[in-house]
Design an enzyme around this catalytic site. Structure first.
Site, PDB file in Angstrom:
ATOM      1  CG  ASP A  56      72.884  53.383  57.609  1.00 15.53           C
ATOM      2  OD1 ASP A  56      71.987  53.262  56.711  1.00 15.53           O
ATOM      3  OD2 ASP A  56      74.018  52.530  57.594  1.00 15.53           O
ATOM      4  NE  ARG A  58      67.127  54.597  53.886  1.00 12.43           N
ATOM      5  CZ  ARG A  58      67.075  55.658  53.171  1.00 12.43           C
ATOM      6  NH1 ARG A  58      67.456  55.950  52.161  1.00 12.43           N
ATOM      7  NH2 ARG A  58      66.039  56.677  53.882  1.00 12.43           N
ATOM      8  N   GLY A  86      77.012  45.389  53.140  1.00 14.97           N
ATOM      9  CA  GLY A  86      76.928  44.255  51.958  1.00 14.97           C
ATOM     10  C   GLY A  86      75.728  43.698  52.187  1.00 14.97           C
ATOM     11  CB  SER A 168      76.653  52.930  49.343  1.00 13.12           C
ATOM     12  OG  SER A 168      75.794  52.910  50.622  1.00 13.12           O
ATOM     13  CG  ASP A 205      74.697  56.284  50.328  1.00 11.30           C
ATOM     14  OD1 ASP A 205      74.784  55.567  51.026  1.00 11.30           O
ATOM     15  OD2 ASP A 205      74.724  56.196  49.103  1.00 11.30           O
TER      16      ASP A 205
END
Lengths: 273, 225
Positions: A56, A58, A86, A168, A205
């Site tokens: 992704d 972001r 991370g 995540s 998420d």
């Protein structure tokens, strides 16, 4: 006492004293400054001709989106790419470092880099820093021995898998992979599956969002599809336009064109052949 | 949180050793890898990790490197004792930083099949059988009554598979498939037991195919009001 002769970093290496000091400050009530983390969904899968990596775009700083369109698929070698989750600085720095080490290694050996080389370099670096370099990576590439896909955790352990997710959003993406992955996918099927897995992370998420980046690696060929999908376009743009507040005065508008300045050093050493 | 391993055991039979392990690596409550191979090969002597995965992977990399050099200098395959000693040196001298216990098992022509356990502090213990990992807690009693010397290869293999499947049944951090490695004078044989081939225990249900395999592969239609 017999000591084993291992190539450990010299005794003056990384000093963990500052880590102890940070812990002491936190215990005394000081709030740690937040850093730019890539919340992230990163995935990789092996298809019939090679490896497809996806991410992704972001980057978050606590609850705020710091960068809506960052690049999480990093270049390691012409045939090896690495997605990083991370702390953004850690993933950038560690991938750049291993990338330059591999370039030197390529000049030294005269051969194309292998994915296991990058893996060993990354793994031993992360282990030496005992998890303080917060970089969780999905490393993929195609070399002379075939396509490879590995995951590397911040403490330095690695797994070798046919499909992998980290970050995540990894649970959301893994759910897609576990239900739809099969061996021998074609390129288009693989790209569609990776895009679906990243979309699943983006929409389910909070730490992942914005666009889908994809990188397809095959023998002798790579395709970096930056913003392959943009499922979160900006839908409302004000018709009135965005103007500065009245207090802002424009004093002067001056455009200075940049001129290239080349210095010729007289009598310099000739380049050796 | 970072990966830690589930469960493994290691068994000396008449003529060699059998090693077995589950395949689950978990980070907290999430299964990071459901099909990992916890039995790492260092020449014909094999070791496998328990506890912190990163530490054991690094130790096995260093030991494999030293053993390779040693084999070249010696001119013949290294003995299991040497491999265990190398692991012990690393584990003992770096005990402040490492958090892993290991089991080294293998076969050499001088001593036959041998198993050495190297727990957290760095001692070396030569044992007829060894168990380790989070699921091993459930197997101490089992091995106390089931172990006997002088078993044949088939009996030993059945015993270790039974033991790992018992641990998988009761320990949340263990699961996946059972991988076994048999090492004897003839060499190294790897076997694989997928989830539906494990023996069933109290209240365990028969495995059956996932409904996902039966449904069509096209995505479901979006709901339209």
């Amino acid at each position: 006492m017999s000591k084993v002769a291992i190539d450990m970093p010299p005794k003056g290496g990384f000093s963990f004293d500052l880590c102890k000091r940070n812990d002491m400050l936190v215990k005394n009530g000081l709030k740690m400054p937040s850093f730019l983390k890539t919340g992230t969904t990163i995935v990789g899968l092996i298809f019939q001709d090679g490896v497809i990596l996806g991410a992704d775009t972001r980057a978050t700083e606590g609850p705020i989106v710091a960068d809506k369109n960052c690049e999480k698929i990093h270049y390691i070698a012409p045939n090896i790419y690495c997605c990083g989750a991370g702390t953004a600085a850690d993933t950038e720095a560690v991938t750049d470092m291993i990338s330059s080490q591999l370039t030197l290694h390529r000049y030294h050996t005269g051969r194309e880099s292998r994915v296991v080389t990058a893996l060993s370099l990354l793994k031993s670096h992360l282990f030496n820093y005992q998890g303080h370099v917060s970089a969780a990576l999905v490393l993929g590439g195609v070399d002379i021995t075939g396509p490879h896909l590995h995951t590397i955790y911040p403490h330095g352990s690695t797994d070798t898998l046919p499909y992998a997710t980290m970050g995540s959003g990894s649970l959301a993406a893994m759910a897609i992979f576990e239900s739809k992955y099969r061996e021998g996918l074609t390129r288009d099927e693989g790209v569609e599956l990776v895009a679906e897995a990243i979309r699943s992370g983006i929409f389910n998420d909070l730490g992942s969002g914005s666009n889908v980046d994809i990188c397809v690696l095959t023998k002798g060929h790579k395709e970096y599809l930056r913003n392959h999908e943009t499922p979160n376009p900006r839908t409302y743009v004000s018709e009135k336009g965005y103007s500065f507040s009245k207090k802002t005065e424009i004093l002067l508008t001056k455009i200075t064109p940049l001129v290239e300045k080349i210095e010729i050093i007289e009598g310099g050493d000739a380049m050796e052949e | 949180m970072d990966p830690s391993a589930g469960d493994m055991n290691n068994y000396n039979y008449n003529g060699g050793v059998v090693l077995a392990a589950d395949s689950r690596t978990s980070t907290g409550m999430y299964v990071a890898n459901r099909a990992s191979d916890k039995i790492t090969q260092l020449t014909d002597n094999i070791l496998f990790p328990h506890l912190q995965a990163a530490d054991s992977q690094l130790i096995s990399d260093y030991v494999r490197y030293f053993l390779h050099q040693h084999t070249i200098q010696l001119g013949q395959p290294a003995t299991v004792k040497v491999a265990a000693n190398l692991v012990r040196l690393l584990a003992y001298n770096n005990k402040n930083m490492l958090q892993t216990g290991l089991i080294v098992g293998g076969w050499d022509k001088y001593e036959g099949g041998k198993i050495y356990g190297i727990p957290l502090g760095g001692t070396v213990l030569e044992q007829p059988f060894a168990i380790g990992g989070s699921g091993s807690s459930y197997l101490y009693g089992f091995f106390d009554q089931a172990w006997k010397g002088g078993m044949s290869q088939e009996e030993a293999e059945k015993l270790v598979v039974k033991a790992v499947s018992l641990a998988i049944a009761r320990d949340g951090a263990s699961g996946g498939v059972i991988r076994t490695v048999t090492i004897n004078s003839e060499g190294v044989t790897r076997k694989f037991y997928p989830g539906d081939e494990h023996p069933l225990w109290h209240e365990e249900l028969e495995a059956h195919d996932s409904l996902l395999d039966k449904l069509s592969t096209t995505s479901p239609e979006p709901m339209v009001s």
